[in-house]
Write an enzyme that holds these catalytic residues in place. Sequence first.
Site, PDB file in Angstrom:
ATOM      1  N   CYS A 125       4.654  -5.572 -18.399  1.00 21.84           N
ATOM      2  CA  CYS A 125       3.965  -6.422 -18.157  1.00 21.84           C
ATOM      3  C   CYS A 125       4.458  -7.659 -18.258  1.00 21.84           C
ATOM      4  O   CYS A 125       5.031  -8.040 -19.189  1.00 21.84           O
ATOM      5  CB  CYS A 125       2.705  -6.063 -19.398  1.00 21.84           C
ATOM      6  SG  CYS A 125       1.490  -7.676 -19.303  1.00 21.84           S
ATOM      7  N   CYS A 167       3.448  -9.959 -21.558  1.00 17.53           N
ATOM      8  CA  CYS A 167       3.829  -9.073 -22.752  1.00 17.53           C
ATOM      9  C   CYS A 167       5.516  -9.564 -22.780  1.00 17.53           C
ATOM     10  O   CYS A 167       5.991  -9.854 -23.997  1.00 17.53           O
ATOM     11  CB  CYS A 167       3.852  -7.432 -22.688  1.00 17.53           C
ATOM     12  SG  CYS A 167       2.406  -6.919 -22.968  1.00 17.53           S
ATOM     13  N   HIS A 171      -1.117  -6.298 -26.105  1.00 13.63           N
ATOM     14  CA  HIS A 171      -1.647  -6.304 -24.492  1.00 13.63           C
ATOM     15  C   HIS A 171      -3.121  -5.569 -24.609  1.00 13.63           C
ATOM     16  O   HIS A 171      -3.437  -4.406 -24.991  1.00 13.63           O
ATOM     17  CB  HIS A 171      -0.561  -5.092 -23.824  1.00 13.63           C
ATOM     18  CG  HIS A 171      -1.077  -5.155 -22.343  1.00 13.63           C
ATOM     19  ND1 HIS A 171      -0.606  -5.754 -21.406  1.00 13.63           N
ATOM     20  CD2 HIS A 171      -2.132  -4.202 -21.837  1.00 13.63           C
ATOM     21  CE1 HIS A 171      -1.285  -5.300 -20.110  1.00 13.63           C
ATOM     22  NE2 HIS A 171      -1.894  -4.399 -20.492  1.00 13.63           N
ATOM     23  N   ASN A 228     -10.374 -15.013 -15.801  1.00 15.35           N
ATOM     24  CA  ASN A 228     -10.618 -14.243 -14.596  1.00 15.35           C
ATOM     25  C   ASN A 228     -10.683 -12.838 -15.068  1.00 15.35           C
ATOM     26  O   ASN A 228      -9.566 -12.326 -15.558  1.00 15.35           O
ATOM     27  CB  ASN A 228      -9.579 -14.847 -13.481  1.00 15.35           C
ATOM     28  CG  ASN A 228      -9.990 -16.216 -12.953  1.00 15.35           C
ATOM     29  OD1 ASN A 228     -10.934 -16.396 -12.677  1.00 15.35           O
ATOM     30  ND2 ASN A 228      -8.640 -16.545 -12.657  1.00 15.35           N
ATOM     31  N   THR A 237      -5.146 -11.917 -11.505  1.00 16.10           N
ATOM     32  CA  THR A 237      -4.028 -11.503 -10.821  1.00 16.10           C
ATOM     33  C   THR A 237      -2.782 -10.934 -11.712  1.00 16.10           C
ATOM     34  O   THR A 237      -2.120  -9.960 -11.396  1.00 16.10           O
ATOM     35  CB  THR A 237      -3.375 -12.695  -9.929  1.00 16.10           C
ATOM     36  OG1 THR A 237      -3.060 -13.525 -10.918  1.00 16.10           O
ATOM     37  CG2 THR A 237      -4.335 -13.131  -8.686  1.00 16.10           C
ATOM     38  N   HIS A 257      -2.879  -8.725 -18.022  1.00 18.12           N
ATOM     39  CA  HIS A 257      -2.839  -8.993 -19.500  1.00 18.12           C
ATOM     40  C   HIS A 257      -3.834 -10.307 -19.710  1.00 18.12           C
ATOM     41  O   HIS A 257      -3.582 -11.309 -19.317  1.00 18.12           O
ATOM     42  CB  HIS A 257      -1.472  -9.420 -19.790  1.00 18.12           C
ATOM     43  CG  HIS A 257      -1.202  -9.504 -21.186  1.00 18.12           C
ATOM     44  ND1 HIS A 257      -0.219  -8.986 -21.810  1.00 18.12           N
ATOM     45  CD2 HIS A 257      -1.992 -10.372 -22.066  1.00 18.12           C
ATOM     46  CE1 HIS A 257      -0.275  -9.359 -23.267  1.00 18.12           C
ATOM     47  NE2 HIS A 257      -1.037 -10.337 -23.484  1.00 18.12           N
ATOM     48  N   HIS A 273      -5.786 -13.184 -20.561  1.00 25.14           N
ATOM     49  CA  HIS A 273      -5.469 -14.515 -20.743  1.00 25.14           C
ATOM     50  C   HIS A 273      -6.780 -15.519 -20.326  1.00 25.14           C
ATOM     51  O   HIS A 273      -7.443 -15.266 -19.682  1.00 25.14           O
ATOM     52  CB  HIS A 273      -4.243 -14.989 -19.592  1.00 25.14           C
ATOM     53  CG  HIS A 273      -4.607 -14.662 -18.452  1.00 25.14           C
ATOM     54  ND1 HIS A 273      -4.455 -13.324 -17.857  1.00 25.14           N
ATOM     55  CD2 HIS A 273      -4.876 -15.524 -17.255  1.00 25.14           C
ATOM     56  CE1 HIS A 273      -4.626 -13.362 -16.477  1.00 25.14           C
ATOM     57  NE2 HIS A 273      -4.995 -14.570 -16.291  1.00 25.14           N
ATOM     58  N   HIS A 289      -7.703 -19.409 -19.402  1.00 27.40           N
ATOM     59  CA  HIS A 289      -7.129 -20.697 -18.677  1.00 27.40           C
ATOM     60  C   HIS A 289      -7.656 -21.897 -19.466  1.00 27.40           C
ATOM     61  O   HIS A 289      -9.014 -21.952 -19.585  1.00 27.40           O
ATOM     62  CB  HIS A 289      -7.567 -20.712 -17.149  1.00 27.40           C
ATOM     63  CG  HIS A 289      -6.837 -19.490 -16.482  1.00 27.40           C
ATOM     64  ND1 HIS A 289      -5.748 -19.808 -15.608  1.00 27.40           N
ATOM     65  CD2 HIS A 289      -7.293 -18.332 -16.191  1.00 27.40           C
ATOM     66  CE1 HIS A 289      -5.624 -18.796 -14.810  1.00 27.40           C
ATOM     67  NE2 HIS A 289      -6.254 -17.775 -15.157  1.00 27.40           N
TER      68      HIS A 289
HETATM   69  P1  5GP Z   1      -5.255 -14.986 -12.999  1.00 26.04           P
HETATM   70  O1  5GP Z   1      -5.340 -15.407 -11.647  1.00 26.04           O
HETATM   71  O2  5GP Z   1      -4.867 -13.618 -13.302  1.00 26.04           O
HETATM   72  O3  5GP Z   1      -6.564 -15.379 -13.958  1.00 26.04           O
HETATM   73  O4  5GP Z   1      -4.116 -15.906 -13.683  1.00 26.04           O
HETATM   74  C1  5GP Z   1      -2.866 -15.686 -13.602  1.00 26.04           C
HETATM   75  C2  5GP Z   1      -2.240 -17.235 -13.835  1.00 26.04           C
HETATM   76  O5  5GP Z   1      -0.654 -16.606 -14.369  1.00 26.04           O
HETATM   77  C3  5GP Z   1      -1.858 -17.667 -12.528  1.00 26.04           C
HETATM   78  O6  5GP Z   1      -2.428 -19.143 -12.948  1.00 26.04           O
HETATM   79  C4  5GP Z   1      -0.365 -17.899 -12.391  1.00 26.04           C
HETATM   80  O7  5GP Z   1      -0.032 -19.300 -11.935  1.00 26.04           O
HETATM   81  C5  5GP Z   1       0.230 -17.602 -13.552  1.00 26.04           C
HETATM   82  N1  5GP Z   1       1.394 -16.922 -13.766  1.00 26.04           N
HETATM   83  C6  5GP Z   1       1.961 -16.063 -12.825  1.00 26.04           C
HETATM   84  N2  5GP Z   1       3.185 -15.557 -13.244  1.00 26.04           N
HETATM   85  C7  5GP Z   1       3.594 -16.384 -14.112  1.00 26.04           C
HETATM   86  C8  5GP Z   1       4.847 -16.805 -14.958  1.00 26.04           C
HETATM   87  O8  5GP Z   1       5.684 -15.988 -14.679  1.00 26.04           O
HETATM   88  N3  5GP Z   1       4.938 -17.628 -15.660  1.00 26.04           N
HETATM   89  C9  5GP Z   1       3.688 -18.480 -16.077  1.00 26.04           C
HETATM   90  N4  5GP Z   1       4.076 -19.419 -17.048  1.00 26.04           N
HETATM   91  N5  5GP Z   1       2.599 -18.276 -15.308  1.00 26.04           N
HETATM   92  C10 5GP Z   1       2.558 -17.397 -14.564  1.00 26.04           C
HETATM   93 ZN    ZN Z   2       0.803  -7.159 -21.337  1.00 24.92          ZN
END
Ligand code: 5GP
Ligand code: ZN
Length: 116
Positions: A4, A7, A46, A85, A93, A96, A98, A100
């Site tokens: 992950c 993680c 996780h 999200n 996307t 794990h 998170h 924002h």
């Molecule tokens: P989601 O679309 O799942 O709500 O948000 C995932 C977020 O993780 C996206 O805004 C994307 O830019 C961010 N993200 C994806 N890969 C990485 C990474 O390797 N490092 C960091 N710092 N952010 C990431």
């Molecule tokens: Zn994870």
Amino acid sequence: MEECLFCRIASGEISANIVYEDDGVVAFDDISPQAPVHTLVIPRTHYDNMSDGVSPEAMAEVFGVVPEVARLKGVDESGYRVIVNNGPDANQTVGHLHVHIIGGSAMSHGMVQMER
Ligand code: 5GP
Ligand code: ZN
């Protein structure tokens, strides 16, 4: 769950710009920021997302640090948007949990854009 991405960021295996960390959570800047301030808060444990049996205590740890992270990023007074999200329809996307934290400039009022 070594595969992950978040993680691996939490363990330090993959680098990120860490804004805040404690025993339970890590906050780091999004790699692809959608605003001047775009920081993510994750639990070290996780969970796929909020629907993955997250206890109220674990949820409180993640959300409880949001004001401090916003303060560290300098948006506590200007304001910020907090977004999770959660699952496919929300376009999650990274699997794990998170949160924002988005801010640093004024946003439009609506926050839901339907694809269909
Ligand atoms: P989601 O679309 O799942 O709500 O948000 C995932 C977020 O993780 C996206 O805004 C994307 O830019 C961010 N993200 C994806 N890969 C990485 C990474 O390797 N490092 C960091 N710092 N952010 C990431
Ligand atoms: Zn994870």
